[in-house]
Motif scaffolding. Structure first.
Motif, mmCIF file in Angstrom:
data_model
loop_
_atom_site.group_PDB
_atom_site.id
_atom_site.type_symbol
_atom_site.label_atom_id
_atom_site.label_comp_id
_atom_site.label_asym_id
_atom_site.label_seq_id
_atom_site.Cartn_x
_atom_site.Cartn_y
_atom_site.Cartn_z
ATOM 1 N N ILE A 77 -2.387 49.410 20.612
ATOM 2 C CA ILE A 77 -2.844 50.466 21.503
ATOM 3 C C ILE A 77 -1.612 51.077 22.147
ATOM 4 C CG2 ILE A 77 -4.229 51.005 23.533
ATOM 5 C CD1 ILE A 77 -5.804 48.410 22.929
ATOM 6 N N SER A 78 -1.391 52.362 21.949
ATOM 7 C CA SER A 78 -0.199 53.005 22.502
ATOM 8 C C SER A 78 -0.227 53.020 24.019
ATOM 9 C CB SER A 78 -0.084 54.438 21.979
ATOM 10 O OG SER A 78 0.054 54.443 20.578
ATOM 11 N N LEU A 79 0.930 52.868 24.628
ATOM 12 C CA LEU A 79 1.049 52.896 26.075
ATOM 13 C C LEU A 79 0.785 54.310 26.600
ATOM 14 C CD1 LEU A 79 2.105 51.288 28.659
ATOM 15 C CD2 LEU A 79 4.263 52.474 28.229
ATOM 16 N N PRO A 80 -0.153 54.479 27.531
ATOM 17 C CA PRO A 80 -0.326 55.803 28.146
ATOM 18 C C PRO A 80 0.877 56.100 29.040
ATOM 19 C CG PRO A 80 -1.769 54.187 29.183
ATOM 20 C CD PRO A 80 -1.126 53.500 28.016
ATOM 21 N N GLU A 81 1.430 57.302 28.921
ATOM 22 C CA GLU A 81 2.657 57.639 29.640
ATOM 23 C C GLU A 81 2.388 58.707 30.697
ATOM 24 O OE1 GLU A 81 6.182 58.030 26.921
ATOM 25 O OE2 GLU A 81 4.594 57.824 25.419
ATOM 26 N N MET A 104 -14.636 54.825 36.968
ATOM 27 C CA MET A 104 -15.105 53.972 38.062
ATOM 28 C C MET A 104 -14.234 54.090 39.311
ATOM 29 S SD MET A 104 -17.746 52.925 36.607
ATOM 30 C CE MET A 104 -18.396 51.777 37.807
ATOM 31 N N LEU A 105 -13.219 54.943 39.290
ATOM 32 C CA LEU A 105 -12.419 55.191 40.484
ATOM 33 C C LEU A 105 -13.195 56.077 41.451
ATOM 34 C CD1 LEU A 105 -8.936 55.937 38.881
ATOM 35 C CD2 LEU A 105 -9.533 53.938 40.227
ATOM 36 N N PRO A 106 -13.014 55.895 42.751
ATOM 37 C CA PRO A 106 -13.709 56.729 43.735
ATOM 38 C C PRO A 106 -13.030 58.084 43.892
ATOM 39 C CG PRO A 106 -12.334 55.138 44.869
ATOM 40 C CD PRO A 106 -12.216 54.832 43.392
ATOM 41 N N LEU A 107 -13.107 58.894 42.859
ATOM 42 C CA LEU A 107 -12.481 60.211 42.869
ATOM 43 C C LEU A 107 -13.463 61.264 43.369
ATOM 44 C CD1 LEU A 107 -10.774 60.061 39.353
ATOM 45 C CD2 LEU A 107 -9.764 59.469 41.563
ATOM 46 N N GLU A 108 -12.914 62.393 43.790
ATOM 47 C CA GLU A 108 -13.766 63.486 44.227
ATOM 48 C C GLU A 108 -14.431 64.163 43.042
ATOM 49 O OE1 GLU A 108 -13.173 67.853 46.310
ATOM 50 O OE2 GLU A 108 -11.955 66.180 47.030
ATOM 51 N N CYS A 109 -13.676 64.342 41.957
ATOM 52 C CA CYS A 109 -14.228 65.071 40.814
ATOM 53 C C CYS A 109 -13.494 64.704 39.531
ATOM 54 C CB CYS A 109 -14.122 66.579 41.060
ATOM 55 S SG CYS A 109 -14.755 67.605 39.709
ATOM 56 N N ILE A 110 -14.226 64.638 38.435
ATOM 57 C CA ILE A 110 -13.657 64.516 37.091
ATOM 58 C C ILE A 110 -14.264 65.624 36.240
ATOM 59 C CG2 ILE A 110 -13.710 63.191 34.945
ATOM 60 C CD1 ILE A 110 -13.279 60.690 36.448
ATOM 61 N N VAL A 111 -13.424 66.323 35.516
ATOM 62 C CA VAL A 111 -13.877 67.345 34.567
ATOM 63 C C VAL A 111 -13.724 66.768 33.164
ATOM 64 C CG1 VAL A 111 -13.499 69.660 33.650
ATOM 65 C CG2 VAL A 111 -13.210 69.229 36.100
ATOM 66 N N LEU A 121 -5.997 49.572 27.931
ATOM 67 C CA LEU A 121 -5.550 50.961 28.023
ATOM 68 C C LEU A 121 -6.282 51.667 29.162
ATOM 69 C CD1 LEU A 121 -4.990 53.380 25.085
ATOM 70 C CD2 LEU A 121 -6.351 54.099 27.021
ATOM 71 N N SER A 122 -7.581 51.490 29.239
ATOM 72 C CA SER A 122 -8.373 52.130 30.290
ATOM 73 C C SER A 122 -7.928 51.672 31.665
ATOM 74 C CB SER A 122 -9.855 51.810 30.099
ATOM 75 O OG SER A 122 -10.296 52.230 28.838
ATOM 76 N N CYS A 123 -7.684 50.387 31.806
ATOM 77 C CA CYS A 123 -7.260 49.857 33.097
ATOM 78 C C CYS A 123 -5.897 50.400 33.503
ATOM 79 C CB CYS A 123 -7.215 48.328 33.053
ATOM 80 S SG CYS A 123 -8.842 47.556 32.977
ATOM 81 N N LEU A 124 -5.006 50.554 32.534
ATOM 82 C CA LEU A 124 -3.678 51.067 32.854
ATOM 83 C C LEU A 124 -3.737 52.537 33.258
ATOM 84 C CD1 LEU A 124 -0.705 50.703 33.175
ATOM 85 C CD2 LEU A 124 -0.410 50.932 30.707
ATOM 86 N N VAL A 125 -4.535 53.336 32.558
ATOM 87 C CA VAL A 125 -4.705 54.740 32.949
ATOM 88 C C VAL A 125 -5.281 54.817 34.360
ATOM 89 C CG1 VAL A 125 -5.962 56.877 32.492
ATOM 90 C CG2 VAL A 125 -4.928 55.615 30.597
ATOM 91 N N ALA A 126 -6.281 53.991 34.634
ATOM 92 C CA ALA A 126 -6.886 53.984 35.971
ATOM 93 C C ALA A 126 -5.851 53.602 37.024
ATOM 94 C CB ALA A 126 -8.065 53.021 36.001
#
Length: 202
Positions: A111-115, A1-8, A153-158
């Motif tokens: 849930i492991s912390l994304p690093e 949901m981030l306004p990114l140019e591209c996700i693969v 987890l998803s929110c932290l990665v975002a």
């Protein structure tokens, strides 16, 4: 949901019955390619590219990074193993000069912390898990959570991706730990401060 140019989206797997409810898939998705299903979902991203491919070594990941001009890698894979994939990503991203987020996932009630790691720094996945001194916060539990409980987890990665985009220190950079679904709190410890080799401003 981030306004990114591209996700693969990179995966060579199909949706099966075990993915329903536990992950973001529905009964009508069974039998379809996971990357195609996810690429069809509503998104703020300008372009979502599904790549139906299995990463079988450093060269195949490096080829994908080069082909699609990828400038940040996020781990969401655990084959052949979560740690093995994390080490592979560390090596390839150092080679390609690309930052990366190691995202071990979830087991049981933790849930492991994304690093977040910068490429070619003294503080990378391999060094932080094998060399950096500090008490690790670990949870050894069985079973899996519903994806709906992994929103933290998803929110932290975002947030880490957004911070990187705007040249800020990524959220919880240099920390290790887990999110406890019992008390809905991140339990983390800082294991490193700024180290030589990190980009200016970190």
């Amino acid at each position: 949901m981030l306004p990114l140019e591209c996700i693969v989206l990179l995966d060579k797997d199909f949706v099966d019955d075990t993915n329903i409810c536990r992950q973001d898939y529905y009964p009508d998705d069974v039998g379809k390619r996971k990357v195609d299903v996810l690429a069809s979902r509503p998104s703020y991203v300008e372009s979502v590219i599904p790549v139906f491919q299995f990463i079988d070594g450093q060269d195949s990941l490096a080829d994908v990074i080069g082909k699609y001009c990828i400038n940040l890698v996020v781990q969401a894979a655990d084959v052949p193993s979560t740690a093995g994939m994390a080490r592979l990503i560390n090596m390839v991203c150092d080679r390609c000069g690309v930052p990366y987020i190691i995202n071990p996932g979830y087991t049981g009630g933790a849930i492991s912390l994304p690093e977040f790691f910068y490429p070619n720094c003294g503080y990378g996945y391999v060094s932080s898990h094998l060399s950096v001194k500090g008490r690790r916060l670990l949870q050894f539990q069985k079973g899996k959570l519903s994806f709906r409980l992994c929103s933290q987890l998803s929110c932290l990665v975002a947030q880490q991706v957004d911070d990187y985009m705007y040249h800020r220190v990524p959220k919880r950079y240099g920390e290790k730990g887990y999110f406890d679904t019992g008390d809905f709190t991140w339990h983390t410890e800082r294991v490193t401060e700024r180290v030589k080799g990190e980009p200016a401003g970190v």
